[in-house]
Write a protein that holds these residues in place. Structure first.
Motif, PDB file in Angstrom:
ATOM      1  N   SER A 200      56.562  37.120  40.991  1.00  0.00           N
ATOM      2  CA  SER A 200      55.826  37.039  39.730  1.00  0.00           C
ATOM      3  C   SER A 200      56.181  35.767  38.965  1.00  0.00           C
ATOM      4  O   SER A 200      55.300  35.105  38.404  1.00  0.00           O
ATOM      5  CB  SER A 200      56.115  38.265  38.859  1.00  0.00           C
ATOM      6  OG  SER A 200      57.480  38.317  38.491  1.00  0.00           O
ATOM      7  N   ILE A 236      49.194  37.927  44.183  1.00  0.00           N
ATOM      8  CA  ILE A 236      48.609  38.974  45.032  1.00  0.00           C
ATOM      9  C   ILE A 236      49.696  39.654  45.858  1.00  0.00           C
ATOM     10  O   ILE A 236      49.710  40.888  46.011  1.00  0.00           O
ATOM     11  CB  ILE A 236      47.522  38.374  45.946  1.00  0.00           C
ATOM     12  CG1 ILE A 236      46.329  37.921  45.106  1.00  0.00           C
ATOM     13  CG2 ILE A 236      47.075  39.392  47.006  1.00  0.00           C
ATOM     14  CD1 ILE A 236      45.291  37.136  45.880  1.00  0.00           C
ATOM     15  N   TYR A 239      51.441  42.070  43.758  1.00  0.00           N
ATOM     16  CA  TYR A 239      50.657  43.299  43.571  1.00  0.00           C
ATOM     17  C   TYR A 239      50.990  44.329  44.660  1.00  0.00           C
ATOM     18  O   TYR A 239      51.227  45.507  44.363  1.00  0.00           O
ATOM     19  CB  TYR A 239      49.163  42.978  43.583  1.00  0.00           C
ATOM     20  CG  TYR A 239      48.272  44.191  43.683  1.00  0.00           C
ATOM     21  CD1 TYR A 239      48.042  45.002  42.579  1.00  0.00           C
ATOM     22  CD2 TYR A 239      47.664  44.526  44.895  1.00  0.00           C
ATOM     23  CE1 TYR A 239      47.231  46.118  42.672  1.00  0.00           C
ATOM     24  CE2 TYR A 239      46.850  45.639  45.001  1.00  0.00           C
ATOM     25  CZ  TYR A 239      46.646  46.433  43.879  1.00  0.00           C
ATOM     26  OH  TYR A 239      45.853  47.558  43.980  1.00  0.00           O
ATOM     27  N   ARG A 243      53.306  47.970  44.294  1.00  0.00           N
ATOM     28  CA  ARG A 243      52.810  49.295  44.685  1.00  0.00           C
ATOM     29  C   ARG A 243      53.853  50.081  45.470  1.00  0.00           C
ATOM     30  O   ARG A 243      53.837  51.313  45.468  1.00  0.00           O
ATOM     31  CB  ARG A 243      51.533  49.145  45.512  1.00  0.00           C
ATOM     32  CG  ARG A 243      50.354  48.570  44.725  1.00  0.00           C
ATOM     33  CD  ARG A 243      49.110  48.469  45.587  1.00  0.00           C
ATOM     34  NE  ARG A 243      48.655  49.785  46.039  1.00  0.00           N
ATOM     35  CZ  ARG A 243      47.612  49.964  46.837  1.00  0.00           C
ATOM     36  NH1 ARG A 243      46.932  48.898  47.289  1.00  0.00           N
ATOM     37  NH2 ARG A 243      47.251  51.170  47.205  1.00  0.00           N
ATOM     38  N   LEU A 252      52.566  47.476  36.893  1.00  0.00           N
ATOM     39  CA  LEU A 252      51.107  47.464  36.966  1.00  0.00           C
ATOM     40  C   LEU A 252      50.512  48.838  36.696  1.00  0.00           C
ATOM     41  O   LEU A 252      49.322  48.955  36.374  1.00  0.00           O
ATOM     42  CB  LEU A 252      50.662  46.966  38.345  1.00  0.00           C
ATOM     43  CG  LEU A 252      51.130  45.561  38.737  1.00  0.00           C
ATOM     44  CD1 LEU A 252      50.617  45.195  40.125  1.00  0.00           C
ATOM     45  CD2 LEU A 252      50.677  44.525  37.716  1.00  0.00           C
TER      46      LEU A 252
END
Length: 474
Positions: A200, A236, A239, A243, A252
């Motif tokens: 990030s 990406i 991301y 998860r 997120l």
């Protein structure tokens, strides 16, 4: 109540200092370049290095506050920011001032989100709007005061005092933070998400760096698009990492909360237009109308007066109308005032500029207060730190995009008429684009339910009659 007010003032001063330093350097670049014997264009990196440092370290602020406590992190942030300011004032080369600005950014990245976290965790939701209105004022006035203050200090003192003025403010803030900032922290401790921090942090750094230089013709186009491409790829990758991670550095999952998602994303789109204004207005006043940097800075300060006036109005207006109505109607009004300079001509008096900025500053401040308050309306206490970190990241990205959109609009308009010096028609196109971007935020706010954030706003007009009666009886 008195302690809450002091805590608010300490956090507001920190927020003002951080926002001021993001823009105060711009008018001093020629003087610094003369001292260093460098081209002023090369000193743009001193501006972007601060923004990049913010983007990298903001995600970690929530974890540090939860783990070590808000008081110690807030105090350390003030110390780091102040030391960075001293180093900036003592710099004698581009390399030194860039490194010092990075240190400043590290302090600012921890100082502002943690300060907001303290407010959110110590103020009851029913009283939050009034306090958030006060926090909006330094967030808006800092960037507006930066150019005139930088111009004044550079003209009448020396550019080094731009940074040294932070020292007494930092020392006073440190004393008051020690005495009054509560030691709030997370209920549970988690491991630091090192991989998430790298993905990030580097991703945001590249995206912010590429975004702030897009359309400015400072770096080669290939380098800028490489930054944006690699940065987007890393985000990406983050991301997919988030998860799977049990405690990702940027949560997120917050975007599954409807009020948070709409408030942050809608507010982010709104900030695209707002972020473009401090770039476009001074440029228009100086290049087209021939005002000095100090004169143009004084003109733009009218928006700060409007922002201060708003703080008295926000709580009763939100209680009367609720978040949804305010964010929709006020968002349209803000878009009109942001795009209104597109109608100006060479004969438009500067007084008209001042009035537009004054009135527009009032409505923009109301929109900021509403969106920021709604964002945390449904956030659980144990996720407050992650919410402040995520919100700050989105805001930084939005402001960066706003500058890029404005710069690209100017450049495309200039190219379409065959090049040459900037003309007023180029600014017309740019203000139309950023006004439309601001108006687009209303589409997201239309998705809000009528009772969104009612616990924070105190809005009760949408309740059924029996519910109103029950509320009165209680």
């Amino acid at each position: 109540m008195q302690n809450r007010t002091i805590v608010l003032l300490v956090v507001a001063c920190a927020l003002f200092m951080e926002n001021l330093d993001a823009t105060v350097l711009s008018t001093a670049l020629p003087a610094i370049a003369l001292d260093f014997g460098e081209d002023p264009i090369q000193l743009k990196v001193a501006l972007t290095s601060y923004l990049i440092s913010l983007a990298v370290f903001i995600p970690a602020s929530g974890w540090f506050a939860d783990t070590f406590g808000a008081r110690i992190v807030f105090r350390m942030a003030i110390v780091v920011f102040t030391l960075g300011s001293i180093a900036c004032g003592l710099s004698s080369s581009i390399t030194e001032i860039v490194i010092a600005r990075v240190v400043q950014g590290m302090g600012g990245a921890m100082m502002v989100p943690v300060g907001r976290l303290v407010i959110m965790r110590t103020i009851p939701k029913s009283e939050l709007i009034g306090y958030m209105a006060w926090l909006t004022v330094p967030a808006l006035t800092g960037p507006l005061l930066g150019p005139p203050l930088g111009g004044f200090i550079t003209t009448y003192l020396t550019w080094r005092w731009i940074f040294w003025v932070n020292v007494p403010i930092g020392l006073i803030g440190l004393v008051f933070a020690t005495l009054y900032i509560p030691d709030v922290r997370g209920e549970t401790r988690t491991r630091f998400d090192t991989l998430g921090f790298v993905l990030s942090g580097v991703g945001l750094a590249l995206v912010v760096s590429g975004g702030t230089n897009l359309g400015l013709q400072v770096l080669p186009a290939a380098a800028i698009w490489s930054m944006l491409g690699i940065g987007s790829a890393l985000l990406i990758a983050y991301y997919f990492h988030a998860r799977r991670a049990s405690a990702p550095i940027l949560d997120l999952g917050l975007f599954t909360i409807p009020t948070y998602r709409i408030a942050v994303l809608g507010g982010g789109l709104f900030r695209v237009g707002v972020g473009a204004t401090p770039f476009l207005i001074p440029l228009l006043l100086q290049v087209i109308y021939g005002l000095s940097p100090f004169q143009s800075g004084l003109t733009t300060f009218a928006a700060a007066i409007g922002a201060i006036a708003m703080k008295f109005v926000a709580p009763p207006v939100l209680r009367r109308l609720g978040f949804r109505t305010i964010l929709i109607v006020n968002g349209i009004i803000c878009a009109i005032f942001i795009g209104l300079p597109a109608t100006f001509t060479l004969s438009t008096p500067v007084l008209i500029f001042t009035l537009v900025l004054l009135i527009g500053g009032f409505f923009r401040s109301l929109q900021f207060t509403s969106a920021n308050s709604l964002a945390i309306a449904d956030i659980e206490p144990n996720r407050m730190s992650r919410a402040t970190s995520m919100t700050s990241v989105v805001q930084q990205l939005s402001l960066s995009v706003g500058i890029s959109v404005a710069a690209i609009s100017l450049e495309l308009s200039r190219v379409s008429r065959g090049g040459g010096a900037l003309a007023i028609t180029d600014f017309t196109a740019a203000f139309v684009v950023v006004g439309l971007a601001t108006a687009a935020s209303v589409i997201l706010f239309l998705m809000l339910p009528k009772d969104a954030g009612r616990e924070v706003s105190g809005h009760r007009r949408d309740l059924a009659p029996d519910a109103v009666t029950a509320a009165r009886e209680r």
